[in-house]
Design a protein around this motif. Structure first.
Motif, PDB file in Angstrom:
ATOM      1  N   GLU A  35       0.797  -1.218   0.000  1.00 20.72           N
ATOM      2  CA  GLU A  35       0.000   0.000   0.000  1.00 20.72           C
ATOM      3  C   GLU A  35       0.832   1.271   0.000  1.00 20.72           C
ATOM      4  O   GLU A  35       0.444   2.272  -0.590  1.00 20.72           O
ATOM      5  CB  GLU A  35      -0.946   0.004   1.211  1.00 20.72           C
ATOM      6  N   SER A  36       1.962   1.258   0.679  1.00 16.51           N
ATOM      7  CA  SER A  36       2.736   2.476   0.905  1.00 16.51           C
ATOM      8  C   SER A  36       3.926   2.558  -0.043  1.00 16.51           C
ATOM      9  O   SER A  36       4.748   1.641  -0.096  1.00 16.51           O
ATOM     10  CB  SER A  36       3.223   2.519   2.359  1.00 16.51           C
ATOM     11  N   GLY A  37       4.014   3.672  -0.804  1.00 21.58           N
ATOM     12  CA  GLY A  37       5.103   3.832  -1.745  1.00 21.58           C
ATOM     13  C   GLY A  37       5.464   5.281  -1.987  1.00 21.58           C
ATOM     14  O   GLY A  37       4.700   6.203  -1.645  1.00 21.58           O
ATOM     15  N   TRP A  38       6.642   5.488  -2.585  1.00 22.96           N
ATOM     16  CA  TRP A  38       7.156   6.825  -2.883  1.00 22.96           C
ATOM     17  C   TRP A  38       7.721   6.865  -4.297  1.00 22.96           C
ATOM     18  O   TRP A  38       8.284   5.878  -4.774  1.00 22.96           O
ATOM     19  CB  TRP A  38       8.262   7.215  -1.897  1.00 22.96           C
ATOM     20  N   ILE A  39       7.579   8.005  -4.954  1.00 22.32           N
ATOM     21  CA  ILE A  39       8.218   8.261  -6.234  1.00 22.32           C
ATOM     22  C   ILE A  39       8.925   9.607  -6.139  1.00 22.32           C
ATOM     23  O   ILE A  39       8.489  10.502  -5.411  1.00 22.32           O
ATOM     24  CB  ILE A  39       7.207   8.274  -7.396  1.00 22.32           C
ATOM     25  N   CYS A  40      10.026   9.759  -6.877  1.00 21.84           N
ATOM     26  CA  CYS A  40      10.784  11.008  -6.826  1.00 21.84           C
ATOM     27  C   CYS A  40      11.315  11.318  -8.217  1.00 21.84           C
ATOM     28  O   CYS A  40      11.317  10.469  -9.112  1.00 21.84           O
ATOM     29  CB  CYS A  40      11.932  10.919  -5.819  1.00 21.84           C
ATOM     30  N   GLY A  41      11.784  12.575  -8.390  1.00 19.14           N
ATOM     31  CA  GLY A  41      12.260  12.943  -9.714  1.00 19.14           C
ATOM     32  C   GLY A  41      12.859  14.324  -9.798  1.00 19.14           C
ATOM     33  O   GLY A  41      13.482  14.820  -8.851  1.00 19.14           O
ATOM     34  N   ARG A  42      12.631  14.933 -10.954  1.00 20.69           N
ATOM     35  CA  ARG A  42      13.242  16.223 -11.259  1.00 20.69           C
ATOM     36  C   ARG A  42      12.764  17.310 -10.299  1.00 20.69           C
ATOM     37  O   ARG A  42      11.641  17.258  -9.810  1.00 20.69           O
ATOM     38  CB  ARG A  42      12.909  16.599 -12.704  1.00 20.69           C
ATOM     39  N   TRP A  43      13.660  18.266 -10.026  1.00 21.57           N
ATOM     40  CA  TRP A  43      13.371  19.411  -9.156  1.00 21.57           C
ATOM     41  C   TRP A  43      13.089  18.997  -7.712  1.00 21.57           C
ATOM     42  O   TRP A  43      12.427  19.707  -6.969  1.00 21.57           O
ATOM     43  CB  TRP A  43      12.203  20.256  -9.690  1.00 21.57           C
ATOM     44  N   THR A  66      17.590  17.320  -8.686  1.00 19.28           N
ATOM     45  CA  THR A  66      16.975  16.096  -9.185  1.00 19.28           C
ATOM     46  C   THR A  66      17.291  14.929  -8.259  1.00 19.28           C
ATOM     47  O   THR A  66      18.447  14.710  -7.888  1.00 19.28           O
ATOM     48  CB  THR A  66      17.474  15.784 -10.602  1.00 19.28           C
ATOM     49  N   LEU A  67      16.252  14.193  -7.895  1.00 20.88           N
ATOM     50  CA  LEU A  67      16.407  12.982  -7.089  1.00 20.88           C
ATOM     51  C   LEU A  67      16.290  11.775  -8.011  1.00 20.88           C
ATOM     52  O   LEU A  67      15.284  11.619  -8.715  1.00 20.88           O
ATOM     53  CB  LEU A  67      15.347  12.938  -5.989  1.00 20.88           C
ATOM     54  N   LEU A  68      17.305  10.923  -8.013  1.00 18.86           N
ATOM     55  CA  LEU A  68      17.380   9.838  -8.987  1.00 18.86           C
ATOM     56  C   LEU A  68      16.831   8.511  -8.483  1.00 18.86           C
ATOM     57  O   LEU A  68      16.478   7.658  -9.285  1.00 18.86           O
ATOM     58  CB  LEU A  68      18.828   9.662  -9.456  1.00 18.86           C
ATOM     59  N   ASN A  69      16.769   8.313  -7.186  1.00 20.56           N
ATOM     60  CA  ASN A  69      16.090   7.130  -6.668  1.00 20.56           C
ATOM     61  C   ASN A  69      15.844   7.280  -5.172  1.00 20.56           C
ATOM     62  O   ASN A  69      16.461   8.113  -4.499  1.00 20.56           O
ATOM     63  CB  ASN A  69      16.873   5.850  -6.928  1.00 20.56           C
ATOM     64  N   ALA A  70      14.929   6.446  -4.689  1.00 17.24           N
ATOM     65  CA  ALA A  70      14.608   6.394  -3.261  1.00 17.24           C
ATOM     66  C   ALA A  70      14.546   4.936  -2.844  1.00 17.24           C
ATOM     67  O   ALA A  70      14.297   4.047  -3.669  1.00 17.24           O
ATOM     68  CB  ALA A  70      13.276   7.085  -2.979  1.00 17.24           C
TER      69      ALA A  70
END
Length: 330
Positions: A35-43, A66-70
């Motif tokens: 159920e619990s997730g995160w996405i990250c990216g530019r800026w 920019t964040l390239l991964n979590a």
């Protein structure tokens, strides 16, 4: 006001909510549970879901790099890495993010992997591998080699892991990173012709167990080892000559590779490959990363805020888009 609301609803995919409209390029994703997730990216963007990826809410990371991964080890504790030596950590599910000190502050940090709440690795430029055994309170340079870029790192257990990157350079450890061994990859000049000879650029690696690992990269190239890295062999997937940015496995026979306008699935440990259906079709976009959503399925993220979820635990089933995004974003 009314007309604006109607216009917004018309551009959103069926079943989506206004708060799921994401337009930022996405590079990283982590689901510690179904159920619990995160996405990250530019800026420096970060979004969180509490319903398996159906809806998303933004979180404030305090940075615009920019964040390239979590990577999250559970629904509370996670890390994100990116440009200019950025390491972020949360201990409360992303409500607050704090910077951790990086021993190479000018480097681009490409990937992060934790095997427990204390032990993790980051791969970066100049073949540097960073390591922590205290949850990131301190990071140290565990390994460095020639001046190439490492793009991905994956461990199957606390001892066995691989890191891959530019020109196919592949490093392997059997002791938690105390020693890293170069297994594949090369860059050299042919002194007779003057030509540069180099291995295939690798973007992603997944360690299935102590003996098996997969890697994917440029020109549709996929390779795997079945003997703990003693040999690596090319796998014929039928993929076009395009960038394959991500490879993921459920460690039970299902493997997914994805990249620019391409997704292929194998349900038999790589013997046969088929393209799953995407609704609506993803004809012109790129998928940068695929991950498992706990034990409930898979998620694909990419350019212009693209997010697709697999229909159940079978990645060869239909994938459905859950966000509005810029079709064809580069």
């Amino acid at each position: 006001m009314f007309l604006g609301s109607v216009a917004l609803l018309l551009v959103l995919p069926m079943g989506a909510n206004a708060n799921t409209a994401i337009f930022d390029d996405l590079f990283g994703v982590s689901f510690p549970s179904a159920e619990s997730g995160w996405i990250c990216g530019r800026w420096g963007v970060m979004y969180h879901t509490a319903d398996g990826g159906k809806t998303w809410a933004p979180q404030d990371t305090g940075t615009d790099v920019t964040l390239l991964n979590a990577f999250f080890v559970d629904p509370q504790k996670g890390w994100a890495v990116g440009d200019t030596g950025t390491i972020l950590h949360t201990a409360n599910g992303g409500k607050t993010w704090k910077k951790q000190e990086c021993p190479v502050p000018s480097f681009y940090l490409m990937d992060v992997f934790f095997i427990s709440s204390t032990t993790g690795w980051i791969v970066t430029e100049r073949t540097h591998i960073l390591y922590t055994d205290n949850g990131g309170e301190t990071w140290q340079i565990q390994f460095h080699d020639q001046d190439y870029i490492l793009k991905s790192v994956s461990f199957s257990d606390p001892l066995n892991g691989w890191a891959v990157g530019e020109y196919g350079y592949t490093y392997h450890t059997r002791d938690g990173g105390v020693h890293w061994t170069h297994e594949a990859g090369y860059f050299r000049q042919n002194w007779e012709t003057g030509d540069i000879e180099a291995g295939n650029y690798l973007f992603s690696v997944i360690a299935e167990d102590a003996e098996k690992a997969w890697a994917a990269g440029i020109d549709g190239y996929v390779t795997r080892t079945l003997d703990g890295g003693q040999t690596w062999g090319k796998v014929d997937t039928g993929a076009p000559r395009t960038q394959l940015f991500s490879v993921v496995s459920d460690r039970s026979g299902a493997i997914v590779i994805a990249g620019k306008e391409t997704v292929l699935v194998s349900m038999d440990n790589g013997n046969t490959w088929t393209p799953p259906a995407f609704e609506p079709p993803n004809k012109y976009g790129w998928i940068y990363r695929i991950a498992r959503r706990g034990t409930s399925g898979f998620i694909a993220i990419g350019g212009g805020g693209m997010i697709y979820l697999s229909d159940g635990n079978n990645p060869s089933s239909t994938w459905h888009r859950v966000t509005n995004f810029r079709q064809g974003a580069k």
